[in-house]
Design an enzyme around this catalytic site. Sequence first.
Site, PDB file in Angstrom:
ATOM      1  N   HIS A  67       2.692  39.693 -14.181  1.00  0.00           N
ATOM      2  CA  HIS A  67       1.251  39.448 -14.099  1.00  0.00           C
ATOM      3  C   HIS A  67       0.703  39.377 -15.521  1.00  0.00           C
ATOM      4  O   HIS A  67       0.680  40.375 -16.224  1.00  0.00           O
ATOM      5  CB  HIS A  67       0.558  40.566 -13.310  1.00  0.00           C
ATOM      6  N   HIS A 239      10.006  42.382  -4.905  1.00  0.00           N
ATOM      7  CA  HIS A 239      10.048  43.857  -5.031  1.00  0.00           C
ATOM      8  C   HIS A 239      10.474  44.614  -3.776  1.00  0.00           C
ATOM      9  O   HIS A 239       9.690  45.342  -3.182  1.00  0.00           O
ATOM     10  CB  HIS A 239       8.712  44.405  -5.534  1.00  0.00           C
ATOM     11  N   ASP A 317       7.628  42.988 -12.100  1.00  0.00           N
ATOM     12  CA  ASP A 317       6.303  43.196 -11.516  1.00  0.00           C
ATOM     13  C   ASP A 317       5.376  43.854 -12.545  1.00  0.00           C
ATOM     14  O   ASP A 317       4.565  44.720 -12.212  1.00  0.00           O
ATOM     15  CB  ASP A 317       6.369  44.023 -10.222  1.00  0.00           C
TER      16      ASP A 317
END
Lengths: 442, 304
Positions: A67, A239, A317
């Site tokens: 992200h 994930h 992540d």
Amino acid sequence: MLIKNVRILGGEPVDIAVVNGLIAEIRPAGSAGTRHDGDDTAEAGLPEVVEGRGAIALPGLVDLHTHLREPGREDAETVQTGTQSAARGGYTAVHAMANTMPVADTAGVVEQVWRLGQEFGHCDVQPVGAVTVGLEGKQLAELGAMADSAARVRVFSDDGRCVDDAVLMRRALEYVKAFDGVVAQHAQEPKLTKDAQMNEGVISGRLGLSGWPAVAEEAIIARDCLLAAHVGSRLHVCHVSTAGSVEIIRWAKSKGWNVTAEVTPHHLLLTDELVEESPNGSYNPIYKVNPPLRTRADVEALRSALADGTIDVVATDHAPHPVEDKETEWAAAAMGMVGLETALSVVQEAMVDTGLLDWAGVAERMSAAPARIGRLPGHGRPLEVGAPANIVLYDPTARAEVDPSSFASKSRNTPYEGMTLPGRVLATFLRGRPTVLEGKLA
Amino acid sequence: MNRHLISAADLTKDDALLILDTAEELARVSERSIKKLPTLRGRTVVNLFFEDSTRTRISFEAAAKRLSADVINFSAKGSSVSKGESLKDTALTLEAMGADAVVIRHGASGAPHRLANWVRGSVVNAGDGTHEHPTQALLDAFSMRRRLGNLEGRKVTIVGDVLHSRVARSNVLLLATLGADVTLVAPPTLLPVSIGTWPCEVSYDLDSVLPKSDVVMMLRVQKERMNAAYFPSEREYSRRYGLDRDRFAKMPDDAIVMHPGPMNRGMEIAAEVADSPRSTIVEQVANGVTIRMAVLYLLLGGEI
């Protein structure tokens, strides 16, 4: 440029000659080399020699799940700081997730993110496109337009939200076949996880925090595997966090279905016990993440699944959040952890130092496999003559306490603060150009 | 004793007995015509209430005032908190005012743990989300002990929404510490999935447990749980898990009935059961002030 005295995948010491961004020669360390025509080292202002001092050389890491927060939350991270963080962690390419503001659900937004990546150049930025408009789960985004754009999107994900509508998921899986795309699913049945705060189990019961049951992940993964098989599409599971999910994916793979899966570094190392008791206090939201930290049994299952290939990829992540979104009571805090700068160390701790994975395995799980799944032909290649010089030099003998203030990331929300982890990224090269040298941004 | 009282698990058996014994002594003061003691003169107690709970706040306020402490009531409504101030900034403000103890009621489980990182004074948990309410458990134990004597080996049955109950969590922990045998009774939907790891027994059948109970503690059932399908209807809940007159008759003659309040009369407890002489519900309120005096007194190191 000559990268001296490094051990490819932990093998014998070699010198690597890099010319024009490609690996030109690999020869035993210290041996006399040939002269390479058209060497651009001097004119490109690159160092003549980089001393490897026996470090391990791996192909540049590729993250399938990052992200970067830009556009929209530049207070948490930008493409510049996020890719600097990636380079410091040994990454040469990252997949930027679509849950920005605006959402990356059009060709315009994915091209903007892609161009920002090109401009800063600390690593390649491959945008991920949203599956549905605004991540709303109602209407397919223009997947084809994103695929055909300059960003040539191949991975589509509503990450942060689950595509829970079975029909919409089926259509997305079918539709992306036209351009060899893959749907990366955030597997979370929404009704089973309404207001969910942490793994549902012994600790959540004691702490009085609403539970996020394993079944909410496993039920979606099972459904999606069956859908992918039915329509003959590629599915990637983001994930994976539970032992049950591992069993379902193992079963799907045994059928020959085209299913891949990733695990995060934190799910390989940390458990939900930290929410109750940690050096950073009880109920510290630094441990709040989605999917949540699970139990020791889940951690063990994830490690063996990564070792035997049931799980294909380690993906970070990386989820930066400003300090005020974490310095709160648990329920009010944002979910997520930064991870780019600690990923390789955590994988060494959880997988290599435990004997579960060798360095060739690490290269496969953190570079080759994610590049294959993301369809990035310039990344994840073995370090051999003719390959792009995407290289990370890593010293596995170093040990240091994790110091968030040293991060290149704009955010500090690491669960490893104060922990001592092995290994250090010494240098990262993107197509022959150093992005990190001596552990510092080049 | 710890500097804070956040969880009933923070208390050793000696700590818990010290609080209960201190409360006994302080109860005698409450019987005097002048109820005030000078022990916490000059000390500041802040009541920091992020949830409306007039009963608990008044109880803590009365307790602090009877010990001559200065009391500051800080309620989230209409304050800087409703304008978006964070718990941390509120804590730093209280810290700057020199609070010796902060009594916190908060809708988020764990908020008192977080607060304890940011203030130097003692933190007393007056109820955090669906986690704990340790002074309620202490006043319940105090009420039981006054009626029944030593709690060692006593059978305590707690009935109702254990999943969302801070009262149940604190009671299970404290009663286990004090040596009582706790049985939780609830529909399976209102028990945590990990209930087997708690230091207590579990039953889905109230009728089979009642004849063996010395204490039956009824928990409040929130009507909104029905909408989330925890149980089909109020009527069915009441029929299966409510303490009505017939069930009351199944209890041993000297067994007592408790409820932390506020009650849903006719739902989890019949009015005549609540009002019976074997109900401690009104005593529990009075004992609340006494036990909170003991807690503040011991945490702030006052002298009698």
